[in-house]
Design a protein around this motif. Sequence first.
Motif, short mmCIF file in Angstrom:
data_model
loop_
_atom_site.label_atom_id
_atom_site.label_comp_id
_atom_site.label_asym_id
_atom_site.label_seq_id
_atom_site.Cartn_x
_atom_site.Cartn_y
_atom_site.Cartn_z
N ASN A 1 24.74 23.43 36.19
CA ASN A 1 23.98 24.30 37.08
C ASN A 1 22.49 24.29 36.73
N ALA A 2 21.70 24.84 37.63
CA ALA A 2 20.25 24.80 37.48
C ALA A 2 19.75 25.66 36.32
N GLY A 3 20.61 26.55 35.83
CA GLY A 3 20.20 27.41 34.72
C GLY A 3 20.59 26.87 33.36
N SER A 4 21.06 25.64 33.31
CA SER A 4 21.53 25.08 32.04
C SER A 4 20.94 23.69 31.83
N LYS A 5 20.66 23.38 30.57
CA LYS A 5 20.20 22.05 30.18
C LYS A 5 20.85 21.74 28.84
N ILE A 6 22.03 21.13 28.90
CA ILE A 6 22.84 20.89 27.71
C ILE A 6 22.86 19.40 27.42
N LYS A 7 22.49 19.04 26.19
CA LYS A 7 22.40 17.63 25.85
C LYS A 7 23.78 17.01 25.59
N LYS A 8 24.63 17.71 24.83
CA LYS A 8 25.93 17.15 24.48
C LYS A 8 27.02 18.23 24.56
N VAL A 9 28.18 17.84 25.05
CA VAL A 9 29.34 18.73 25.11
C VAL A 9 30.43 18.14 24.22
N ILE A 10 30.90 18.92 23.25
CA ILE A 10 31.91 18.45 22.32
C ILE A 10 33.11 19.38 22.36
N GLY A 11 34.29 18.83 22.63
CA GLY A 11 35.51 19.61 22.64
C GLY A 11 36.12 19.69 21.25
N ILE A 12 36.58 20.88 20.88
CA ILE A 12 37.28 21.07 19.61
C ILE A 12 38.76 21.25 19.94
N TRP B 1 31.59 26.89 32.90
CA TRP B 1 30.65 25.77 32.93
C TRP B 1 29.68 25.90 34.11
N THR B 2 30.21 26.21 35.30
CA THR B 2 29.38 26.18 36.51
C THR B 2 28.60 27.46 36.74
N ASP B 3 29.10 28.61 36.24
CA ASP B 3 28.53 29.90 36.61
C ASP B 3 27.84 30.62 35.45
N VAL B 4 27.63 29.95 34.34
CA VAL B 4 26.98 30.58 33.18
C VAL B 4 25.61 29.94 32.96
N ARG B 5 24.61 30.77 32.78
CA ARG B 5 23.26 30.27 32.48
C ARG B 5 23.17 30.00 30.98
N TRP B 6 23.47 28.79 30.59
CA TRP B 6 23.47 28.43 29.18
C TRP B 6 22.06 28.18 28.65
N GLY B 7 21.13 27.89 29.53
CA GLY B 7 19.78 27.56 29.06
C GLY B 7 19.76 26.21 28.37
N GLU B 8 18.82 26.04 27.46
CA GLU B 8 18.69 24.77 26.74
C GLU B 8 19.55 24.79 25.48
N LEU B 9 20.44 23.82 25.38
CA LEU B 9 21.30 23.68 24.21
C LEU B 9 21.32 22.22 23.76
N ASP B 10 21.33 22.03 22.46
CA ASP B 10 21.56 20.68 21.94
C ASP B 10 23.05 20.35 21.99
#
Length: 272
Positions: free
Chosen positions: A29-40, A136-145
């Motif tokens: 979404n437009a409120g998030s900028k996430i570089k990497k997604v890692i599943g545990i 994932w789609t409805d949360v404003r995560w902002g900038e995350l590494d």
Amino acid sequence: MSECNHDCSNCSQNCADANDPKSFLKPMNAGSKIKKVIGIVSGKGGVGKSTVACLLASECAKAGLKAGVLDADITGPSVPKAFGVSQRAMQDEEFLLPNITDGGIKIMSVNLLLEDENSPVVWRGPVISGVVQQFWTDVRWGELDYLFVDMPPGTGDVALTVFQSLPVDGIVIVSTPQELVKMIVNKAINMARLMNIPVLGIIENMSFYKCPECGACHDIFGKSKIEETAAEAGLPVLAKLPVDPKLCALEDSGRIEDAECPELRDFIDALK
């Protein structure tokens, strides 16, 4: 041709969606900028998967990285408790807002949306999968590494939803020393490879107990065979974590960010 219901398992059509594993990916979404997604991931419950997810996020934050945890274990959410977060999640005009821990880690969990955190989540699989997608789609995560996705144990609906809907860059598999876990680990590895998701490696939790008096290490859950299992799968062992009563006490009191986990630092350094 009948209308597509997006279930390729019993479909005879040779369409593009059936051959493209990324066709169901939900856009960021437009409120998030996430570089990497890692599943545990863990093949079974009780191996400390959520603890490892929280420790990885904490170590990332200590290393100067911006980290978040998406708690996809909808029926057994424990991430807010580990971080001592109980305030209900808020929202702005567009998105849900993740809660932020004392160490700056952003978290979202179903427990942050319930009026009573002790209320059971008695939902069917499709509803649970839909909630994970909304995180994932409805949360404003902002900038995350790094966004760590704490997945429920096993290879069921939620794992399939995460692998198909989120742009997962890789998974970390959590195991314990018991012989039974070897078969379970292999199931998780095979599912990831079936879905074309890279497996970054294996973390063995509760690998040993180090005596605080003499420093000797004891294999209280049996001798580890993780090196053998990892070698057979062509994967690295990312870390072996000890049984640590201090860590348990910190997690129970909502202070997992205060835990020291040097065993994870080589992996965190590799993520930088």
